[in-house]
Design a protein around this motif. Sequence first.
Motif, PDB file in Angstrom:
ATOM      1  N   LEU A   1       0.821  -1.203   0.000  1.00 53.29           N
ATOM      2  CA  LEU A   1       0.000   0.000   0.000  1.00 53.29           C
ATOM      3  C   LEU A   1       0.862   1.263   0.000  1.00 53.29           C
ATOM      4  O   LEU A   1       0.567   2.218  -0.723  1.00 53.29           O
ATOM      5  CB  LEU A   1      -0.933   0.002   1.212  1.00 53.29           C
ATOM      6  CG  LEU A   1      -1.867   1.188   1.334  1.00 53.29           C
ATOM      7  CD1 LEU A   1      -2.875   1.195   0.187  1.00 53.29           C
ATOM      8  CD2 LEU A   1      -2.584   1.159   2.666  1.00 53.29           C
ATOM      9  N   CYS A   2       1.934   1.267   0.785  1.00 57.68           N
ATOM     10  CA  CYS A   2       2.841   2.427   0.797  1.00 57.68           C
ATOM     11  C   CYS A   2       3.480   2.637  -0.573  1.00 57.68           C
ATOM     12  O   CYS A   2       3.669   3.774  -1.003  1.00 57.68           O
ATOM     13  CB  CYS A   2       3.915   2.247   1.864  1.00 57.68           C
ATOM     14  SG  CYS A   2       3.307   2.417   3.542  1.00 57.68           S
ATOM     15  N   GLY A   3       3.814   1.551  -1.257  1.00 63.74           N
ATOM     16  CA  GLY A   3       4.371   1.669  -2.604  1.00 63.74           C
ATOM     17  C   GLY A   3       3.383   2.283  -3.573  1.00 63.74           C
ATOM     18  O   GLY A   3       3.743   3.134  -4.400  1.00 63.74           O
ATOM     19  N   MET A   4       2.119   1.878  -3.472  1.00 62.34           N
ATOM     20  CA  MET A   4       1.098   2.459  -4.345  1.00 62.34           C
ATOM     21  C   MET A   4       0.890   3.937  -4.036  1.00 62.34           C
ATOM     22  O   MET A   4       0.754   4.751  -4.957  1.00 62.34           O
ATOM     23  CB  MET A   4      -0.221   1.696  -4.182  1.00 62.34           C
ATOM     24  CG  MET A   4      -0.214   0.334  -4.832  1.00 62.34           C
ATOM     25  SD  MET A   4      -1.833  -0.426  -4.766  1.00 62.34           S
ATOM     26  CE  MET A   4      -1.571  -1.657  -3.523  1.00 62.34           C
ATOM     27  N   MET A   5       0.900   4.295  -2.768  1.00 62.67           N
ATOM     28  CA  MET A   5       0.736   5.701  -2.401  1.00 62.67           C
ATOM     29  C   MET A   5       1.936   6.526  -2.857  1.00 62.67           C
ATOM     30  O   MET A   5       1.770   7.650  -3.350  1.00 62.67           O
ATOM     31  CB  MET A   5       0.546   5.826  -0.887  1.00 62.67           C
ATOM     32  CG  MET A   5      -0.787   5.318  -0.411  1.00 62.67           C
ATOM     33  SD  MET A   5      -0.985   5.256   1.380  1.00 62.67           S
ATOM     34  CE  MET A   5      -0.297   6.769   1.922  1.00 62.67           C
ATOM     35  N   ALA A   6       3.147   5.991  -2.714  1.00 58.12           N
ATOM     36  CA  ALA A   6       4.341   6.708  -3.146  1.00 58.12           C
ATOM     37  C   ALA A   6       4.337   6.900  -4.665  1.00 58.12           C
ATOM     38  O   ALA A   6       4.737   7.957  -5.157  1.00 58.12           O
ATOM     39  CB  ALA A   6       5.595   5.959  -2.705  1.00 58.12           C
ATOM     40  N   SER A   7       3.883   5.895  -5.401  1.00 55.67           N
ATOM     41  CA  SER A   7       3.853   6.030  -6.860  1.00 55.67           C
ATOM     42  C   SER A   7       2.869   7.110  -7.289  1.00 55.67           C
ATOM     43  O   SER A   7       3.136   7.859  -8.232  1.00 55.67           O
ATOM     44  CB  SER A   7       3.520   4.694  -7.526  1.00 55.67           C
ATOM     45  OG  SER A   7       2.191   4.311  -7.262  1.00 55.67           O
ATOM     46  N   MET A   8       1.742   7.222  -6.594  1.00 57.35           N
ATOM     47  CA  MET A   8       0.803   8.301  -6.912  1.00 57.35           C
ATOM     48  C   MET A   8       1.407   9.657  -6.570  1.00 57.35           C
ATOM     49  O   MET A   8       1.231  10.635  -7.302  1.00 57.35           O
ATOM     50  CB  MET A   8      -0.518   8.108  -6.162  1.00 57.35           C
ATOM     51  CG  MET A   8      -1.372   6.998  -6.719  1.00 57.35           C
ATOM     52  SD  MET A   8      -1.755   7.194  -8.456  1.00 57.35           S
ATOM     53  CE  MET A   8      -2.675   8.715  -8.445  1.00 57.35           C
ATOM     54  N   GLY A   9       2.147   9.730  -5.466  1.00 62.44           N
ATOM     55  CA  GLY A   9       2.808  10.974  -5.096  1.00 62.44           C
ATOM     56  C   GLY A   9       3.856  11.393  -6.119  1.00 62.44           C
ATOM     57  O   GLY A   9       3.948  12.567  -6.487  1.00 62.44           O
ATOM     58  N   ILE A  10       4.633  10.436  -6.599  1.00 61.19           N
ATOM     59  CA  ILE A  10       5.646  10.725  -7.618  1.00 61.19           C
ATOM     60  C   ILE A  10       4.977  11.174  -8.911  1.00 61.19           C
ATOM     61  O   ILE A  10       5.425  12.128  -9.562  1.00 61.19           O
ATOM     62  CB  ILE A  10       6.546   9.488  -7.842  1.00 61.19           C
ATOM     63  CG1 ILE A  10       7.419   9.260  -6.614  1.00 61.19           C
ATOM     64  CG2 ILE A  10       7.408   9.653  -9.088  1.00 61.19           C
ATOM     65  CD1 ILE A  10       8.154   7.931  -6.614  1.00 61.19           C
TER      66      ILE A  10
END
Length: 109
Positions: free
Chosen positions: A46-55
Amino acid sequence: YMIIGNLCFLGFGFALFSSPNTHVVMNSVDERRYGVASGILGTMRLCGMMASMGISMLAFSLTIGREALSEAELSGIMSGINIAFGIFLILCIIGTAASYVRKSPLKRT
């Protein structure tokens, strides 16, 4: 049909990665800690998905600015997409290299 085809392609790629990755992670912990390992694995995913949206949003904000996406020029949108894919390519290469050089987990019998 293009959206359905792309989603099928994405799902197929995720299925090829997710199952072996989960197997390796769960195989590397004691049976008593399966719940903790599963929780950490889900949290990291989930953190990876959130970070990818942030990037992605950072790339768009750098190229488009405060302009509404519907009013933005195509060149700005394409620049944002190219920047985001470039960042994700670099992260993918780093992740692949880290996975390649890591020690294999102990196999349980």
